[in-house]
Structures are given as structure tokens and as C-alpha cells.
Design a protein around this motif. Structure first.
Motif, PDB file in Angstrom:
ATOM      1  N   ARG A  24       0.828  -1.218   0.000  1.00  0.00           N
ATOM      2  CA  ARG A  24       0.000   0.000   0.000  1.00  0.00           C
ATOM      3  C   ARG A  24       0.860   1.264   0.000  1.00  0.00           C
ATOM      4  O   ARG A  24       0.457   2.312   0.509  1.00  0.00           O
ATOM      5  N   GLY A  25       2.044   1.132  -0.590  1.00  0.00           N
ATOM      6  CA  GLY A  25       2.917   2.285  -0.759  1.00  0.00           C
ATOM      7  C   GLY A  25       3.406   2.351  -2.195  1.00  0.00           C
ATOM      8  O   GLY A  25       2.838   1.746  -3.091  1.00  0.00           O
ATOM      9  N   GLU A  26       4.474   3.084  -2.423  1.00  0.00           N
ATOM     10  CA  GLU A  26       5.081   3.156  -3.741  1.00  0.00           C
ATOM     11  C   GLU A  26       5.933   1.912  -3.955  1.00  0.00           C
ATOM     12  O   GLU A  26       6.935   1.727  -3.271  1.00  0.00           O
ATOM     13  N   VAL A  27       5.513   1.051  -4.877  1.00  0.00           N
ATOM     14  CA  VAL A  27       6.139  -0.263  -4.992  1.00  0.00           C
ATOM     15  C   VAL A  27       7.050  -0.402  -6.202  1.00  0.00           C
ATOM     16  O   VAL A  27       7.642  -1.456  -6.410  1.00  0.00           O
ATOM     17  N   GLY A  28       7.186   0.626  -7.030  1.00  0.00           N
ATOM     18  CA  GLY A  28       8.091   0.543  -8.170  1.00  0.00           C
ATOM     19  C   GLY A  28       7.695  -0.538  -9.153  1.00  0.00           C
ATOM     20  O   GLY A  28       8.470  -1.461  -9.409  1.00  0.00           O
ATOM     21  N   ILE A  29       6.511  -0.444  -9.715  1.00  0.00           N
ATOM     22  CA  ILE A  29       5.975  -1.496 -10.578  1.00  0.00           C
ATOM     23  C   ILE A  29       6.649  -1.493 -11.938  1.00  0.00           C
ATOM     24  O   ILE A  29       6.830  -0.454 -12.566  1.00  0.00           O
ATOM     25  N   GLU A  30       7.010  -2.703 -12.378  1.00  0.00           N
ATOM     26  CA  GLU A  30       7.539  -2.914 -13.719  1.00  0.00           C
ATOM     27  C   GLU A  30       6.712  -3.992 -14.404  1.00  0.00           C
ATOM     28  O   GLU A  30       6.376  -5.011 -13.785  1.00  0.00           O
ATOM     29  N   ASN A  31       6.365  -3.778 -15.659  1.00  0.00           N
ATOM     30  CA  ASN A  31       5.595  -4.767 -16.416  1.00  0.00           C
ATOM     31  C   ASN A  31       6.578  -5.658 -17.185  1.00  0.00           C
ATOM     32  O   ASN A  31       7.260  -5.197 -18.088  1.00  0.00           O
ATOM     33  N   LYS A  32       6.632  -6.956 -16.821  1.00  0.00           N
ATOM     34  CA  LYS A  32       7.571  -7.855 -17.488  1.00  0.00           C
ATOM     35  C   LYS A  32       6.915  -8.688 -18.580  1.00  0.00           C
ATOM     36  O   LYS A  32       7.536  -9.603 -19.118  1.00  0.00           O
ATOM     37  N   ALA A  33       5.669  -8.372 -18.913  1.00  0.00           N
ATOM     38  CA  ALA A  33       4.975  -9.094 -19.983  1.00  0.00           C
ATOM     39  C   ALA A  33       5.339  -8.500 -21.331  1.00  0.00           C
ATOM     40  O   ALA A  33       5.555  -7.291 -21.468  1.00  0.00           O
ATOM     41  N   ALA A  34       5.378  -9.365 -22.333  1.00  0.00           N
ATOM     42  CA  ALA A  34       5.620  -8.909 -23.698  1.00  0.00           C
ATOM     43  C   ALA A  34       4.314  -8.925 -24.477  1.00  0.00           C
ATOM     44  O   ALA A  34       3.359  -9.586 -24.107  1.00  0.00           O
ATOM     45  N   GLY A  35       4.267  -8.157 -25.554  1.00  0.00           N
ATOM     46  CA  GLY A  35       3.119  -8.199 -26.449  1.00  0.00           C
ATOM     47  C   GLY A  35       1.871  -7.530 -25.934  1.00  0.00           C
ATOM     48  O   GLY A  35       0.751  -7.914 -26.297  1.00  0.00           O
ATOM     49  N   GLY A  36       2.017  -6.559 -25.070  1.00  0.00           N
ATOM     50  CA  GLY A  36       0.861  -5.796 -24.625  1.00  0.00           C
ATOM     51  C   GLY A  36       0.131  -6.371 -23.437  1.00  0.00           C
ATOM     52  O   GLY A  36      -0.907  -5.843 -23.024  1.00  0.00           O
ATOM     53  N   GLY A  37       0.635  -7.464 -22.847  1.00  0.00           N
ATOM     54  CA  GLY A  37       0.015  -8.032 -21.654  1.00  0.00           C
ATOM     55  C   GLY A  37       0.425  -7.267 -20.411  1.00  0.00           C
ATOM     56  O   GLY A  37       1.106  -6.236 -20.476  1.00  0.00           O
TER      57      GLY A  37
END
Length: 261
Positions: A24-37
Motif C-alpha cells: 500500500r505504498g510506492e512499490v516501483g511497478i515494472e511490467n515484465k509481460a511482452a506483447g501488450g500483456g
């Protein structure tokens, strides 16, 4: 508990303690999915796995480790710890306390010890040779899956119907139509509830070894079963069926087996 079971509980707590400050804080999200997922990973995932790996190296330096975030280290060792630092990262990102820290231990390739930790609730569901138990702030409570021999009376769970392919979705939909009640979005916490006698059946697909290795010993030690959609030990196919009452296996597989990998 055996030493290995107690250490699995400790690892779940260590991973949870590393992840909890990010919740519930700033978690530094990174999307590791390819192809728009969308497949999010956060700084909390990495911090939790790093902390658990450090603890394993200090206590059992000859053991192997397989983790979702940092890969394999001695995967052919006799004992291998299989880690999912945050199972349910989407729940974590959304601020929902249903994510878990998963710790599994394999011996000669077979899961023998598991721990499902939910640090926000202060819970660790543990299973192994000495049995299944909930470890929380009040101490230890034995876990036992409940009898439920009829699918028409069962509480069913899955994380999201979107995890199924077309054929799989059709099979799951038939099982869901037969069950009494279905709940969504619980990730690995649903399997803890099977062991606790609150949920009767979980049907999922697309799981990686770190998603299910910790779950199998907990469910089995509580008297349940965890198999693939062919009724055999879970494998790389990623299709998992967990039940509290073994009588449900054949009833679910009547449908699920048709799309088994």
C-alpha cells in the motif's frame, strides 16, 4: 515441526517482512509481460526473494534455490527451495491482503515441505511430514481439510477465469456451474483455505513450479490432494486441481481431463 518445516516458516516470515513495508505504498511497478500483456513485478518481489535467498545461503549453503525473480541456483541438488516472493502481485499492487509469500522445499524433485505466508494478516500456513498447521500471533493451530464428497456442495475458487485457454475455460465453466459457490481473486490464499477447511476445490492453469510447489505439501498434510488435470502429480503443464476431499477429484476430472495437457 521438523527443522526444515520450521525453517520454511521462518523463510515465509523473512520474505513477508521484506515485502510488507512496500504494501500500500510506492512499490516501483515494472511490467515484465511482452506483447501488450500485463505481468507486474515490484521492488517488493525482488526484496523478498533476495532476503529469503540470503537466509538459505546462511543456513543451508548446500541446498539449491529456484525463485521467480532470480532464477536457479543448484537446481539439481538433493534439496531445493522453490520461492515465489509475492504470489498475487496484482493483489499486492491493488492493496488487497490476499497476496502470499510461498516457500516450497523439494527432495529428489518431489515437494515435501511448504509454507504459505500472509504477513499483513500475520499468518503462515505450513505443511510437511509432521502435519499441517496455521502459525500466527496466537500460536499454532492444526489444519484439516473438510469432508465434501459432492461437487454440488463444494466451494470452488480460481484466481481469474482469464487464466484459462478456450478449451480450458469451457471445462472450468462446467465445473463452476456444478459447484455451489465460486470465489475469484484469491491466488495462493485459496489453497490455504482448502487446508483450513473453508474452500473445497481450486482449479487453475498456467502455473509455474514456484506457484504450486509450496502449496502441495500444505494441502496434502491437511488431508487434501493436489494433482494435475490428468489426476497425476503436477508438472510443467501448469494445470492444477486442489481438493480438500479426494472424492471431488474424479467429479472434476470428468470435465477437466478433456482439456488436460
Amino acid at each position: 515441526m521438523t527443522d526444515l518445516e520450521a525453517f520454511a516458516v521462518d523463510l515465509a516470515r523473512i520474505g513477508g517482512a521484506a515485502a510488507l513495508p512496500w504494501f500500500r505504498g510506492e512499490v516501483g511497478i515494472e511490467n515484465k509481460a511482452a506483447g501488450g500483456g500485463y505481468d507486474p513485478v515490484t521492488e517488493a518481489d525482488r526484496a523478498a526473494e533476495a532476503a529469503m535467498r540470503q537466509a538459505i545461503a546462511a543456513r543451508y549453503p548446500h541446498h539449491g534455490v529456484i525463485g521467480e525473480e532470480y532464477g536457479e541456483d543448484r537446481p539439481d541438488a538433493e534439496h531445493v527451495w522453490v520461492l515465489d516472493p509475492i504470489d498475487g502481485t496484482r493483489a499486492f499492487v491493488a492493496g488487497l491482503p490476499l497476496w502470499t509469500c510461498l516457500v516450497g522445499l523439494t527432495e529428489a524433485g518431489a515437494p515435501v515441505v511448504g509454507a504459505i505466508g500472509q504477513p499483513y494478516l500475520g499468518e503462515v500456513f505450513a505443511g510437511g511430514p509432521s502435519g499441517a498447521r496455521l502459525v500466527n500471533r496466537d500460536g499454532e493451530t492444526p489444519l484439516r481439510a473438510r469432508p465434501c464428497p459432492k461437487l454440488t456442495e463444494a466451494v470452488l475458487a480460481t484466481t481469474d477465469p482469464d487464466i484459462f485457454t478456450g478449451a480450458e475455460l469451457g471445462a472450468f465453466t462446467q465445473v463452476r456451474a456444478t459447484a455451489r459457490l465460486t470465489r475469484l481473486g484469491c491466488d495462493a490464499y485459496a489453497y490455504a483455505m482448502v487446508a483450513a477447511g473453508r474452500i473445497d476445490i481450486v482449479v487453475e492453469s498456467g502455473l509455474k513450479p514456484w506457484d504450486w510447489t509450496a502449496l502441495a505439501p500444505v494441502v496434502r498434510a491437511a488431508g487434501g490432494a493436489l494433482v494435475n488435470w490428468r489426476g497425476q502429480a503436477p508438472d510443467a503443464g501448469g494445470q492444477v486441481l486442489a481438493v480438500g476431499d479426494a472424492a471431488l477429484i474424479d467429479q472434476a476430472l470428468v470435465t477437466l481431463r478433456r482439456s488436460a495437457l
